[in-house]
Design a protein around this motif. Structure first.
Motif, PDB file in Angstrom:
ATOM      1  N   UNK A 145      -3.357  -3.814   4.268  1.00  0.00           N
ATOM      2  CA  UNK A 145      -4.701  -4.226   4.615  1.00  0.00           C
ATOM      3  C   UNK A 145      -4.955  -5.641   4.094  1.00  0.00           C
ATOM      4  N   UNK A 146      -5.566  -6.429   4.941  1.00  0.00           N
ATOM      5  CA  UNK A 146      -5.796  -7.843   4.615  1.00  0.00           C
ATOM      6  C   UNK A 146      -6.689  -8.010   3.392  1.00  0.00           C
ATOM      7  N   UNK A 147      -7.675  -7.104   3.220  1.00  0.00           N
ATOM      8  CA  UNK A 147      -8.608  -7.197   2.094  1.00  0.00           C
ATOM      9  C   UNK A 147      -7.892  -7.016   0.761  1.00  0.00           C
ATOM     10  N   UNK A 148      -6.965  -6.055   0.676  1.00  0.00           N
ATOM     11  CA  UNK A 148      -6.215  -5.821  -0.571  1.00  0.00           C
ATOM     12  C   UNK A 148      -5.307  -6.996  -0.902  1.00  0.00           C
ATOM     13  N   UNK A 149      -4.669  -7.524   0.127  1.00  0.00           N
ATOM     14  CA  UNK A 149      -3.769  -8.656  -0.110  1.00  0.00           C
ATOM     15  C   UNK A 149      -4.547  -9.875  -0.613  1.00  0.00           C
ATOM     16  N   UNK A 150      -5.714 -10.115  -0.028  1.00  0.00           N
ATOM     17  CA  UNK A 150      -6.535 -11.247  -0.473  1.00  0.00           C
ATOM     18  C   UNK A 150      -6.971 -11.095  -1.917  1.00  0.00           C
ATOM     19  N   UNK A 151      -7.318  -9.869  -2.317  1.00  0.00           N
ATOM     20  CA  UNK A 151      -7.720  -9.623  -3.709  1.00  0.00           C
ATOM     21  C   UNK A 151      -6.599  -9.932  -4.687  1.00  0.00           C
TER      22      UNK A 151
END
Length: 579
Positions: free
Chosen positions: A31-37
């Motif tokens: 998921x893009x959100x987890x990677x960004x975090x």
């Protein structure tokens, strides 16, 4: 996206860089959100700081230890409080600092610092009980870890029993810090080797060949000597090199010093060898120095040997205490005696002063007193320039720096004003005052008496001014008193070549010629240097500082600096001046 986490050397931390690269490759799998975090976390300044700290700590070598600058910060705090106590009424800032330094939190912090610096955090083992059966002998086993630091103890053979015993414990050394080895303990074994019948040198060899832990088997002494450090400070009046001393019990334990060093005498238990530290090295192990009694005996022995052998080597007592400069030269009868504006008492007591044995002088800190200035006394050889330095200092601030007006019995000359150039008195009056000891120096020149009274010096000091004097060096016996507390500066000539070069360049006029119509001769330069050597030998240890008058401008700048120092700084002085 650019990685922001960097190693301590400025490059990207390899581990975090690999993590960021892996996250980029996995962008399509998670998921893009987890990677960004995770990417933001790995590139954050906070994590970067933690990684840098971890890297530095991980690279610290076991030998890279932080050493304390001193182990007596509480003593420094007390000295600062004493200094501030006299200044609180002058500055609100001093008052604030004075109250801040008395807060329990700050003092507790310094107390903890000193305990750690002195390594007082080691556990103290309980004393071995003395109550034993009559047929048994108390034995204690002590283990110490051998390091590059000396053990800090000396041993000797008991003259009556022939046994090896602990002769002394060096304050601050490994043995002292252990608290387990005491003066008088009998050494039975060292690393399971029986020392019965062995010499101290044999035991030393065993210790030198040992590695790691050293085990002592000891019979405790009947009583323990007080190992508390004394508070005595002394100024050394001679140079000492323990490596060249054939009589010191242990050369490695010796403490070298030069004349003028301030030494903290931590123990005087031994009649011949004191334990001391340099005052500026409060956290180091104490070292051995000859006691006052031992050094006096050595000096007397050396003088007796020189007199017996008829030695007249350069620098010896005989060579530098010979005919005073300015006396007629018996090898040159055509040349008249050299003259000076004021001739001092011809009965110069050099023989008496030479017999004074200078070893140590007990000192204490002398703090500046508001509006009460120490007289500045300039001594030196005739012609070295001390009178010119005095003149320049007085001219720099005539309201602050003043010189006493000398007395004389000669008549007033045209143009002179009584009380300005001289104080004119009758011969009967001056001879009476000389007999009463009212003059710090006096002499006769061309049938007239000249002198400087002690009362005139005191009046300048009591008026809140700085009294500046350039007396004959023997006047130090009258000036160096607890009442006057003078700051003494030795004005010295440079080496012969520099002396001749600088005086010739400055077109200096000879002070040995009454008319001041010619320059100095080579003979006069040599006599100036010889006179300086004699003054240094007899009185150099009384001087607070010295100035080599090679360049007059530079010498004057240093004199101004020393004058300010005497007014503003706490300085070491004879303990009788402080009590």
């Amino acid at each position: 996206m650019t990685a922001a986490v960097m190693a301590t050397d400025g490059s990207f931390d390899p581990v975090i860089s690999k993590l960021i690269t892996s996250l980029k490759e996995a962008e399509s799998l998670s998921e893009e959100q987890d990677l960004g975090f995770l990417q933001n976390l790995l590139q954050s300044k906070e994590l970067n700081a933690l990684v840098n700290v971890h890297s530095k700590v991980a690279k610290i070598n076991k030998d890279d230890r932080i050493a304390p600058l001193l182990s007596a910060s509480m003593q420094v705090l007390i000295e600062v409080l004493e200094l501030l106590a006299s200044r609180c009424h002058i500055s609100p800032l001093c008052k604030e600092v004075f109250h801040l330094l008395q807060t329990p939190h700050l003092q507790s912090l310094l107390f903890a610092h000193d305990a750690i610096a002195q390594k007082d955090f080691f556990p103290h083992l309980p004393e071995i009980p003395v109550e034993v059966d009559e047929d048994e002998e108390t034995i204690k086993i002590v283990q110490l870890v051998k390091s590059n630091e000396p053990l800090g103890a000396t041993i000797k053979t008991d003259e009556e029993t022939g046994k090896i015993i602990i002769a002394r414990i060096m304050h601050g050394g490994a043995a002292d810090r252990s608290g387990l080895i005491h003066v008088g303990d009998e050494v039975i074994e060292v690393n399971n080797i029986n020392v019965e019948g062995k010499t101290p040198g044999d035991v030393l060899s065993i210790l030198q060949n040992s590695e790691g832990t050293i085990t002592f088997k000891l019979v405790p002494s009947d009583g323990k000597l007080d190992q508390r450090e004394s508070k005595v400070r002394v100024r050394a009046h001679f140079d000492y090199e323990p490596e060249n001393d054939p009589y010191i019990p242990c050369k490695e334990a010796g403490l070298g010093f030069v004349r003028g060093d301030i030494l903290h005498i931590v123990s005087q238990d031994d009649s011949y060898w004191w334990q001391a530290r340099r005052e500026c090295e409060k956290s180091t192990r104490a070292g051995l120095i000859p006691s006052r009694a031992l050094q006096e005996r050595r000096i007397l022995h050396e003088r007796t040997q020189k007199e017996t052998n008829g030695e007249t080597k350069k620098g010896s007592c005989a060579s530098i205490c010979s005919t005073p400069p300015g006396s007629p030269n018996p090898n040159n009868p055509c040349r008249g005696p050299k003259t000076k504006k004021i001739m001092y008492d011809t009965a110069e007591n050099d023989d008496f002063d030479r017999e004074l044995i200078a070893t140590y002088e007990e000192v204490a800190k002398l703090y500046p007193r508001p509006s009460v200035y120490r007289p500045i006394v300039l001594i030196g050889a005739p012609g070295v320039g001390r009178n010119e330095l005095k003149r320049r200092l007085v001219a720099r601030d005539p309201e602050k720096y003043k010189s006493p007006v000398p007395y004389t019995t000669r008549p007033v000359r045209p143009g002179e004003v009584a009380g300005r150039e001289y104080l004119f008195v009758t011969r009967e009056k001056m001879e009476s005052d000389v007999t009463s000891g009212k003059f710090i120096e006096h002499g006769e020149y061309k049938g007239h008496l000249y002198g400087t009274s002690g009362e005139s010096v005191k009046s300048i000091v009591n008026a809140g001014c700085v009294c500046v004097l350039s007396p004959h060096y023997q006047a130090l016996k009258s000036l160096r008193t607890p009442q006057l507390k003078p700051y003494i500066v030795h004005i010295r000539p440079p080496a012969f070549d520099k002396l001749k070069q600088t005086r010739t360049k400055a077109r200096a006029r000879s002070t040995f010629d009454e008319s001041n119509s010619r320059g100095f001769t080579d003979e006069e330069f040599n006599e100036m240097i010889k006179s300086d050597e004699r003054i240094n030998f007899l009185y150099g240890h009384f001087c607070d500082d010295e100035i080599v008058n090679e360049d007059l401008t530079e010498a004057f700048e240093k004199l101004v600096s020393l004058a300010n120092k005497s007014e503003t700084e706490s300085l070491w002085a004879p303990v009788s001046w402080v009590q």
